[in-house]
Design a protein around this motif. Sequence first.
Motif, PDB file in Angstrom:
ATOM      1  N   GLU A   1      -9.215   6.667  -2.144  1.00 12.89           N
ATOM      2  CA  GLU A   1      -8.593   5.778  -3.100  1.00 12.89           C
ATOM      3  C   GLU A   1      -7.513   5.001  -2.380  1.00 12.89           C
ATOM      4  O   GLU A   1      -6.894   5.489  -1.433  1.00 12.89           O
ATOM      5  CB  GLU A   1      -8.056   6.516  -4.323  1.00 12.89           C
ATOM      6  CG  GLU A   1      -6.753   7.195  -4.158  1.00 12.89           C
ATOM      7  CD  GLU A   1      -6.238   7.803  -5.473  1.00 12.89           C
ATOM      8  OE1 GLU A   1      -7.022   7.994  -6.423  1.00 12.89           O
ATOM      9  OE2 GLU A   1      -5.049   8.098  -5.523  1.00 12.89           O
ATOM     10  N   CYS A   2      -7.329   3.789  -2.824  1.00 14.35           N
ATOM     11  CA  CYS A   2      -6.325   2.910  -2.248  1.00 14.35           C
ATOM     12  C   CYS A   2      -5.330   2.579  -3.356  1.00 14.35           C
ATOM     13  O   CYS A   2      -5.695   1.941  -4.343  1.00 14.35           O
ATOM     14  CB  CYS A   2      -7.007   1.649  -1.720  1.00 14.35           C
ATOM     15  SG  CYS A   2      -5.857   0.464  -1.014  1.00 14.35           S
ATOM     16  N   ARG A   3      -4.108   3.055  -3.208  1.00 18.15           N
ATOM     17  CA  ARG A   3      -3.071   2.797  -4.200  1.00 18.15           C
ATOM     18  C   ARG A   3      -2.212   1.639  -3.729  1.00 18.15           C
ATOM     19  O   ARG A   3      -1.616   1.692  -2.656  1.00 18.15           O
ATOM     20  CB  ARG A   3      -2.227   4.044  -4.423  1.00 18.15           C
ATOM     21  CG  ARG A   3      -3.010   5.143  -5.119  1.00 18.15           C
ATOM     22  CD  ARG A   3      -2.227   6.439  -5.292  1.00 18.15           C
ATOM     23  NE  ARG A   3      -0.892   6.232  -5.793  1.00 18.15           N
ATOM     24  CZ  ARG A   3       0.198   6.756  -5.215  1.00 18.15           C
ATOM     25  NH1 ARG A   3       0.111   7.511  -4.154  1.00 18.15           N
ATOM     26  NH2 ARG A   3       1.390   6.542  -5.733  1.00 18.15           N
TER      27      ARG A   3
ATOM     28  N   ARG B   1      -8.168   1.051 -11.501  1.00 22.60           N
ATOM     29  CA  ARG B   1      -7.234   1.458 -12.551  1.00 22.60           C
ATOM     30  C   ARG B   1      -5.935   0.670 -12.359  1.00 22.60           C
ATOM     31  O   ARG B   1      -5.524   0.426 -11.220  1.00 22.60           O
ATOM     32  CB  ARG B   1      -6.966   2.957 -12.485  1.00 22.60           C
ATOM     33  CG  ARG B   1      -8.196   3.800 -12.796  1.00 22.60           C
ATOM     34  CD  ARG B   1      -7.884   5.281 -12.878  1.00 22.60           C
ATOM     35  NE  ARG B   1      -7.253   5.819 -11.687  1.00 22.60           N
ATOM     36  CZ  ARG B   1      -7.900   6.433 -10.701  1.00 22.60           C
ATOM     37  NH1 ARG B   1      -9.211   6.585 -10.762  1.00 22.60           N
ATOM     38  NH2 ARG B   1      -7.250   6.908  -9.659  1.00 22.60           N
TER      39      ARG B   1
ATOM     40  N   THR C   1      -5.021   0.968  -8.521  1.00 24.49           N
ATOM     41  CA  THR C   1      -5.746   1.954  -7.722  1.00 24.49           C
ATOM     42  C   THR C   1      -7.193   1.501  -7.596  1.00 24.49           C
ATOM     43  O   THR C   1      -7.876   1.283  -8.589  1.00 24.49           O
ATOM     44  CB  THR C   1      -5.691   3.351  -8.372  1.00 24.49           C
ATOM     45  OG1 THR C   1      -4.312   3.710  -8.548  1.00 24.49           O
ATOM     46  CG2 THR C   1      -6.381   4.392  -7.502  1.00 24.49           C
TER      47      THR C   1
ATOM     48  N   ALA D   1       3.864   1.520 -12.864  1.00 26.10           N
ATOM     49  CA  ALA D   1       4.218   2.545 -11.881  1.00 26.10           C
ATOM     50  C   ALA D   1       5.428   3.333 -12.371  1.00 26.10           C
ATOM     51  O   ALA D   1       6.109   2.930 -13.317  1.00 26.10           O
ATOM     52  CB  ALA D   1       4.514   1.895 -10.535  1.00 26.10           C
TER      53      ALA D   1
ATOM     54  N   GLU E   1       0.981  -0.372 -10.612  1.00 29.49           N
ATOM     55  CA  GLU E   1       0.138   0.301  -9.625  1.00 29.49           C
ATOM     56  C   GLU E   1      -1.326  -0.068  -9.888  1.00 29.49           C
ATOM     57  O   GLU E   1      -1.802   0.038 -11.015  1.00 29.49           O
ATOM     58  CB  GLU E   1       0.304   1.816  -9.715  1.00 29.49           C
ATOM     59  CG  GLU E   1      -0.515   2.558  -8.682  1.00 29.49           C
ATOM     60  CD  GLU E   1      -0.253   4.057  -8.688  1.00 29.49           C
ATOM     61  OE1 GLU E   1      -1.060   4.785  -8.108  1.00 29.49           O
ATOM     62  OE2 GLU E   1       0.749   4.502  -9.290  1.00 29.49           O
TER      63      GLU E   1
ATOM     64  N   LEU F   1     -10.955   2.349  -5.852  1.00 26.14           N
ATOM     65  CA  LEU F   1     -11.754   3.444  -5.305  1.00 26.14           C
ATOM     66  C   LEU F   1     -12.921   2.840  -4.524  1.00 26.14           C
ATOM     67  O   LEU F   1     -14.014   2.680  -5.055  1.00 26.14           O
ATOM     68  CB  LEU F   1     -12.252   4.351  -6.436  1.00 26.14           C
ATOM     69  CG  LEU F   1     -11.145   4.963  -7.288  1.00 26.14           C
ATOM     70  CD1 LEU F   1     -11.711   5.587  -8.548  1.00 26.14           C
ATOM     71  CD2 LEU F   1     -10.362   5.973  -6.487  1.00 26.14           C
TER      72      LEU F   1
ATOM     73  N   SER G   1       0.840  -1.189   0.000  1.00 23.25           N
ATOM     74  CA  SER G   1       0.000   0.000   0.000  1.00 23.25           C
ATOM     75  C   SER G   1       0.878   1.243   0.000  1.00 23.25           C
ATOM     76  O   SER G   1       1.900   1.293   0.704  1.00 23.25           O
ATOM     77  CB  SER G   1      -0.885  -0.006   1.251  1.00 23.25           C
ATOM     78  OG  SER G   1      -1.521   1.242   1.407  1.00 23.25           O
ATOM     79  N   ALA G   2       0.464   2.258  -0.749  1.00 27.75           N
ATOM     80  CA  ALA G   2       1.190   3.529  -0.745  1.00 27.75           C
ATOM     81  C   ALA G   2       1.155   4.145   0.648  1.00 27.75           C
ATOM     82  O   ALA G   2       2.102   4.825   1.051  1.00 27.75           O
ATOM     83  CB  ALA G   2       0.585   4.480  -1.772  1.00 27.75           C
TER      84      ALA G   2
END
Length: 132
Positions: free
Chosen positions: A88-90, A67, A80, A71, A78, A82, A13-14
Amino acid sequence: MSARVRTTLTLWSADRPEAPIAVTALYQVTDPYAVRLVFPGLPEPWFLARALLVDGLEQPAGEGDVRVAPAEADGWIEITLLPGQDRECRLFVLRVQLASFVTRCCRLVPVGREGEWIDWNRQIALLRQVTS
């Protein structure tokens, strides 16, 4: 030959890169257009279009709740998600890991031949039940 492809993808996770997440990715010929991502602790899986993963390995893909894109850092993809309004969860996955899963899925059901795996009579019967 197995009628499904199942693997564990390690996602980062970002927001919490120090805590990787082991996610089960499942592809079945009975649902040839979809991939399920089963996250630990979530009651329902996320469904992604297989084509989204195929396309997202090479270029940005997706316009809705999911999406997928290469990256900025080489070797990573990546994803993503929603999950709700203004959230949003990247997530990041190693390209080689996702590509291996996608390749196995495409060997099982080649791109463009998904419709051959759908039981259209069953689908029509289900629609008739819903509309009755």
